[in-house]
Design an enzyme around this catalytic site. Structure first.
Site, PDB file in Angstrom:
ATOM      1  N   LYS A  18      -2.284  20.883  -3.631  1.00 26.62           N
ATOM      2  CA  LYS A  18      -1.382  19.771  -3.933  1.00 26.62           C
ATOM      3  C   LYS A  18      -1.987  18.900  -5.032  1.00 26.62           C
ATOM      4  O   LYS A  18      -3.128  18.464  -4.918  1.00 26.62           O
ATOM      5  CB  LYS A  18      -1.154  18.937  -2.670  1.00 26.62           C
ATOM      6  CG  LYS A  18      -0.212  17.752  -2.844  1.00 26.62           C
ATOM      7  CD  LYS A  18      -0.011  17.061  -1.498  1.00 26.62           C
ATOM      8  CE  LYS A  18       0.946  15.882  -1.602  1.00 26.62           C
ATOM      9  NZ  LYS A  18       0.378  14.768  -2.409  1.00 26.62           N
ATOM     10  N   HIS A  44       0.574  12.707  -7.121  1.00 27.89           N
ATOM     11  CA  HIS A  44       0.106  11.823  -6.045  1.00 27.89           C
ATOM     12  C   HIS A  44       1.054  10.635  -5.869  1.00 27.89           C
ATOM     13  O   HIS A  44       0.635   9.521  -5.569  1.00 27.89           O
ATOM     14  CB  HIS A  44      -1.311  11.321  -6.334  1.00 27.89           C
ATOM     15  CG  HIS A  44      -2.189  11.222  -5.116  1.00 27.89           C
ATOM     16  ND1 HIS A  44      -3.136  12.163  -4.797  1.00 27.89           N
ATOM     17  CD2 HIS A  44      -2.263  10.289  -4.132  1.00 27.89           C
ATOM     18  CE1 HIS A  44      -3.766  11.816  -3.697  1.00 27.89           C
ATOM     19  NE2 HIS A  44      -3.242  10.676  -3.257  1.00 27.89           N
ATOM     20  N   TYR A  59      -9.304  16.735   1.594  1.00 26.04           N
ATOM     21  CA  TYR A  59      -9.903  16.578   0.270  1.00 26.04           C
ATOM     22  C   TYR A  59     -11.224  17.340   0.238  1.00 26.04           C
ATOM     23  O   TYR A  59     -11.797  17.664   1.280  1.00 26.04           O
ATOM     24  CB  TYR A  59     -10.202  15.098  -0.022  1.00 26.04           C
ATOM     25  CG  TYR A  59      -9.057  14.155   0.157  1.00 26.04           C
ATOM     26  CD1 TYR A  59      -8.071  14.022  -0.818  1.00 26.04           C
ATOM     27  CD2 TYR A  59      -8.957  13.370   1.303  1.00 26.04           C
ATOM     28  CE1 TYR A  59      -7.025  13.134  -0.658  1.00 26.04           C
ATOM     29  CE2 TYR A  59      -7.912  12.477   1.473  1.00 26.04           C
ATOM     30  CZ  TYR A  59      -6.948  12.364   0.494  1.00 26.04           C
ATOM     31  OH  TYR A  59      -5.908  11.486   0.654  1.00 26.04           O
ATOM     32  N   PRO A 112       1.702  14.435   3.656  1.00 28.45           N
ATOM     33  CA  PRO A 112       0.629  13.669   4.308  1.00 28.45           C
ATOM     34  C   PRO A 112       0.623  12.223   3.826  1.00 28.45           C
ATOM     35  O   PRO A 112       0.774  11.959   2.640  1.00 28.45           O
ATOM     36  CB  PRO A 112      -0.637  14.409   3.871  1.00 28.45           C
ATOM     37  CG  PRO A 112      -0.273  15.041   2.556  1.00 28.45           C
ATOM     38  CD  PRO A 112       1.175  15.413   2.686  1.00 28.45           C
ATOM     39  N   ASP A 119       6.583  17.284  -4.896  1.00 30.50           N
ATOM     40  CA  ASP A 119       6.777  15.980  -4.279  1.00 30.50           C
ATOM     41  C   ASP A 119       6.808  14.922  -5.370  1.00 30.50           C
ATOM     42  O   ASP A 119       6.510  15.184  -6.532  1.00 30.50           O
ATOM     43  CB  ASP A 119       5.718  15.690  -3.201  1.00 30.50           C
ATOM     44  CG  ASP A 119       4.349  15.303  -3.752  1.00 30.50           C
ATOM     45  OD1 ASP A 119       4.171  15.169  -4.985  1.00 30.50           O
ATOM     46  OD2 ASP A 119       3.420  15.145  -2.936  1.00 30.50           O
ATOM     47  N   GLY A 120       7.234  13.714  -4.975  1.00 29.21           N
ATOM     48  CA  GLY A 120       7.316  12.618  -5.934  1.00 29.21           C
ATOM     49  C   GLY A 120       8.732  12.337  -6.369  1.00 29.21           C
ATOM     50  O   GLY A 120       9.336  13.143  -7.083  1.00 29.21           O
ATOM     51  N   THR A 136      -5.684  18.655  -1.355  1.00 26.37           N
ATOM     52  CA  THR A 136      -5.379  17.763  -2.470  1.00 26.37           C
ATOM     53  C   THR A 136      -6.425  17.904  -3.568  1.00 26.37           C
ATOM     54  O   THR A 136      -7.617  17.732  -3.313  1.00 26.37           O
ATOM     55  CB  THR A 136      -5.324  16.302  -1.985  1.00 26.37           C
ATOM     56  OG1 THR A 136      -4.284  16.181  -1.001  1.00 26.37           O
ATOM     57  CG2 THR A 136      -5.040  15.356  -3.130  1.00 26.37           C
ATOM     58  N   SER A 162      -2.417  13.876   7.383  1.00 25.95           N
ATOM     59  CA  SER A 162      -3.415  13.480   6.398  1.00 25.95           C
ATOM     60  C   SER A 162      -4.805  13.416   7.019  1.00 25.95           C
ATOM     61  O   SER A 162      -4.972  13.073   8.194  1.00 25.95           O
ATOM     62  CB  SER A 162      -3.058  12.109   5.823  1.00 25.95           C
ATOM     63  OG  SER A 162      -4.118  11.567   5.060  1.00 25.95           O
ATOM     64  N   TYR A 171       0.838  -1.204   0.000  1.00 25.90           N
ATOM     65  CA  TYR A 171       0.000   0.000   0.000  1.00 25.90           C
ATOM     66  C   TYR A 171       0.871   1.252   0.000  1.00 25.90           C
ATOM     67  O   TYR A 171       0.602   2.212  -0.733  1.00 25.90           O
ATOM     68  CB  TYR A 171      -0.924  -0.002   1.214  1.00 25.90           C
ATOM     69  CG  TYR A 171      -1.746   1.266   1.325  1.00 25.90           C
ATOM     70  CD1 TYR A 171      -2.891   1.450   0.553  1.00 25.90           C
ATOM     71  CD2 TYR A 171      -1.373   2.285   2.199  1.00 25.90           C
ATOM     72  CE1 TYR A 171      -3.635   2.621   0.644  1.00 25.90           C
ATOM     73  CE2 TYR A 171      -2.112   3.458   2.297  1.00 25.90           C
ATOM     74  CZ  TYR A 171      -3.239   3.621   1.521  1.00 25.90           C
ATOM     75  OH  TYR A 171      -3.962   4.785   1.615  1.00 25.90           O
TER      76      TYR A 171
END
Length: 419
Positions: free
Chosen positions: A260, A284, A134, A82, A316-317, A160, A111, A29
């Site tokens: 984000k 994401h 969200y 998050p 990010d990422g 997000t 988060s 996950y």
């Protein structure tokens, strides 16, 4: 060397230890991405060809990494991203990570789907955390959660925007998290997976309770496990959200607003128009739409689009080292968010692991800057990079073709999706 005895030096090392400690479905996950995970891999791989120019005979005896992110002091250009279900990876992991972030002088982002509630995390220290949310179908819940966060001292909201629908991840299907698996699959993902990790069962499964989604438990009183909470979140995803809803949010939230999930210059300009204080160039973590560009490739295009006149830009990422942070800053980011790295570290070594990881990033940045002949993070720009191998990330033009787009968009009330 046996994995459990490994002295971790890199994010990859923490990942190996986390894989050995976590039940398979939990590791997958955290570790997995959408479909064939092409974007997940590209996020990491596309940093590698971006060279840093070594420059010698400069006075680099006093390296300064301190900066500001969303108006908040940060010891280096980094915040903890998050992470949903964080408290399943280590006992009360969000609390442990917040303590590590506080000690390092960095922002921590909680988060909506955290195991620890915002109230529990706020009790860690007087330093405010950032809160991620969200756009839920039930706008009353959105408003109430914002009120709760504000009352706890939260002044930075990370919203997000790339969740019009939930991304599909093959690993989650195979492990039963996504539902629809066979009886054998459920046994393999449940009891057998737990039995293979007795240390996790004792430390997290038993001592780490409750395993509620602390921020939303009041809205889902019938939920008894993370899968049921996840189902509620999916049912609340609102595919009808447009920029008009972000305007509503901007009017409601009086603190800093970070959007984000921005991945194109056009969306960056829209974020500027609706009043975002900052954006995070993000896909994401490769968990939504497989096949989209890596974030580091889109960063300079978005930076050129805003041309210094729009919201602050973060990324990010794929960030896996302090040198990656320097690359991102050089290409236009004020800083980065790290997600998987801190999850691997907390799963492997708890709070101490996160602290050691952040110290490693700090050290790598100091060494990188010194050998590039730069003594202040504020001086890092594209001039420190050797971009011969990636010409599409070449030096910033003096007159970006998007330079006037922001002013034009602000004046244009006929943009699609804007009432």
């Amino acid at each position: 060397m046996p994995t459990m005895n490994l002295v971790p030096a890199t994010v990859a090392d923490y990942r190996r230890i986390a894989e050995a400690r976590l039940p398979r479905f939990l590791f997958d996950y955290a570790d997995g991405g959408a479909y064939d995970e092409y974007t997940l891999r590209r996020n990491v791989e596309d940093f590698k060809p971006i060279g840093i120019r070594q420059q010698v005979m400069r006075d680099v005896s006093n390296i300064a990494l301190g900066t500001q992110l969303a108006g908040e002091a940060a010891a280096m250009p980094m915040a903890l991203a998050p992470i949903g279900m964080g408290g399943m990876f280590a006992r009360r992991a969000e609390v442990q990570a917040k303590r590590a972030a506080d000690a390092a002088g960095l922002p921590f982002t909680l988060s909506t789907m955290s195991i620890c509630s915002m109230e529990e995390v706020a009790a860690v220290s007087d330093r405010p955390f950032w809160f991620q949310l969200y756009m839920l179908r039930d706008r009353a819940i959105v408003a109430e959660m914002l009120e709760r966060a504000w009352a706890l001292g939260v002044r930075t909201l990370v919203f997000t925007v790339d969740l019009a629908v939930a991304g599909e991840r093959y690993r989650d299907v195979r492990n039963g998290i996504a539902g629809g698996t066979s009886a054998w699959g459920k046994l393999r993902a449940g009891a057998l997976s737990y039995a293979a990790r007795p240390r996790w069962v004792m430390d997290v499964g038993i001592k780490g309770k409750p395993h509620q989604f602390g921020n939303i438990s009041a809205y889902v009183p019938s939920a008894t496990n993370p899968t049921e909470y996840r189902g509620w979140i999916i049912s609340q995803i609102d595919a009808s959200v447009t920029w008009k809803d972000i305007e509503w949010l901007r009017g409601l939230w009086q603190g800093k607003l970070i959007l984000k999930g921005i991945l194109t210059p056009g969306d960056a300009l829209e974020a500027a128009r609706v009043g975002a204080d900052a954006i995070v160039v993000s896909n994401h973590g490769g968990r939504q739409l497989d096949g989209v560009s890596s974030t580091i490739r889109m960063l300079p295009r978005i930076a050129d689009a805003l041309a210094g006149s729009g919201p602050e830009i973060m990324l990010d990422g794929g960030v896996r080292s302090g040198l990656d942070v320097l690359r991102a800053v050089a290409l236009g980011a004020s800083g980065v968010m790290i997600g998987r790295p801190w999850v691997y570290a907390v799963a492997a070594r708890g709070q101490a692991g996160v602290s050691a990881l952040l110290t490693r990033f700090h050290s790598e940045m100091r060494v990188g800057m010194a050998l590039a002949g730069i003594d202040n993070i504020a001086a890092v720009d594209r001039s420190i990079l050797d971009l011969d191998e990636v010409p599409e990330l070449g030096p910033q033009s003096k007159a970006p073709r998007w330079a006037h787009a922001l002013d034009n968009l602000r004046q244009d009330t006929s943009v699609q999706g804007v009432a």
